[in-house]
Design an enzyme around this catalytic site. Structure first.
Site, short mmCIF file in Angstrom:
data_model
loop_
_atom_site.label_atom_id
_atom_site.label_comp_id
_atom_site.label_asym_id
_atom_site.label_seq_id
_atom_site.Cartn_x
_atom_site.Cartn_y
_atom_site.Cartn_z
N THR A 13 0.81 -1.23 0.61
CA THR A 13 0.00 0.09 -0.04
C THR A 13 1.01 1.53 0.51
O THR A 13 0.54 2.31 -0.26
CB THR A 13 -1.15 -0.49 1.33
N SER A 56 1.88 -7.87 -0.48
CA SER A 56 2.35 -8.49 0.34
C SER A 56 2.25 -9.32 0.57
O SER A 56 2.73 -11.08 1.00
CB SER A 56 2.64 -7.94 1.20
N THR A 89 1.55 -4.23 4.22
CA THR A 89 1.51 -4.27 5.84
C THR A 89 0.74 -5.89 6.04
O THR A 89 0.54 -6.81 7.80
CB THR A 89 0.28 -3.42 6.57
N ASP A 90 -0.13 -6.17 5.10
CA ASP A 90 -0.86 -7.79 5.62
C ASP A 90 0.11 -9.04 6.20
O ASP A 90 -0.09 -10.12 6.45
CB ASP A 90 -1.56 -8.53 4.40
#
Length: 322
Positions: A13, A56, A89-90
């Protein structure tokens, strides 16, 4: 004092653009494009390495290994003070812990990302990236291992966890807190890890699965994991580390197939511990050869187990003490 930081971009992101249909294209920006959007510190030299431009959840062990090798190559330069990795971030917490276990260098390795895209109102792209660069350049964070910088906070890779799907305060370390903060470009550290671990990966990283326990759970997923050729299985039990008795035949089959099993708990805080004596309890599992995973969450236990197996080490209980 002039400091040099290697900025390695992987996508996510933090490097996204809005598409024609209003959705986000994750990882669309290159490293140079991302850096150009931010007011980066003038006294810190930035060397940009475009590693990848992917969401990710496209990251796997092969990607992590290549990223590790890229970071090690950057750290061959003695003038590099630290490394910053931008990441979606995942799966950020998994990559960060992999790097923590597999790179033996005292210089800071900072992993960061964002919950909002660069174009969104109130985006956290610029503050997270800027703060990460300051953290990577600060001598206070030497010999701490890989860390995550997010929303002005500095977290240990071992305990950091994504706790909110979209809020800017997206990461936390339940029960342990953060190591420090970056406030107005000043790094302050309140605590540091007492132990650092390093494992030298010698061979291919094997398949390691996570299997979650719930009421009525049986051996279906364990059997599938065994059939798929897993060399390690992390059991996410409940409480002190319990599973249902219906899972026990498949757990025995996994042990008989020389598959390393690690028990973790779904509880946010607390450790797996042999407190009860019944079929499927942590005590019973330990007696049968299951390794008790202390306070590791299942994702971190999977990363560590995979790294241990790839290093050639025989997996023992003491590997999960710290």
């Amino acid at each position: 004092m002039k400091r040099k930081i290697s900025l390695i971009t992987t996508g996510g992101t933090i490097a996204s653009k809005e598409t024609k249909n209003g959705m986000l294209s994750s990882g669309a920006l290159s490293g140079n494009e991302l850096a150009s959007l931010c007011k980066l510190p003038e006294h810190i030299e930035i060397e940009i390495v475009d590693f990848s431009q992917v969401p990710s959840m496209f990251i796997d062990f092969e990607s992590m290994l290549k990223l590790r090798n890229t970071i090690k190559k950057e750290l061959e330069d003695p003038t590099v003070s630290g490394v910053v990795v931008t990441h979606g971030t995942d799966s950020l917490e998994e990559t960060a812990y992999f790097l923590d276990l597999s790179i033996n260098d005292q210089r800071p390795i900072v992993v960061t990302g964002s919950q909002r895209s660069p174009q969104e109102v109130g985006t956290d792209v610029y503050s997270n990236l800027r703060n990460s660069i300051y953290a990577a350049a600060d001598e206070l964070l030497e010999n701490v291992g890989a860390i995550v910088v997010f929303n002005e906070r500095i977290y240990s890779a071992k305990y950091v966890k994504k706790v909110h799907a979209s809020n800017l305060q997206g990461f936390e370390s339940f029960g342990y807190g953060y190591l420090g903060i970056i406030d107005n470009d000043v790094v302050s550290i309140y605590q540091k890890p007492l132990h650092r671990e390093f494992y030298d990966i010698q061979k291919a990283i094997p398949r390691v699965d996570i299997i979650k326990c719930h009421t009525g759970a049986d051996g279906l997923y364990l059997d599938a994991s065994i059939k798929a050729g897993a060399k390690g299985i992390v059991l996410e039990g409940v409480g002190r580390g319990q599973v249902t008795p219906h899972m026990m035949p498949s757990i025995k089959a996994a042990i008989d197939n020389d598959i390393a099993l690690v028990m973790t708990t779904s509880a946010e805080e607390g450790k797996v511990y042999p407190a009860y004596d019944y079929v499927g309890s942590a005590f019973d599992l330990k007696q049968r050869g299951v390794i008790l995973g202390s306070d590791y969450d299942s994702k971190k236990a999977r990363i560590k187990l995979a790294v241990l197996l790839a290093s050639g080490d025989k997996v023992r209980d003491h590997h999960f003490i710290y």
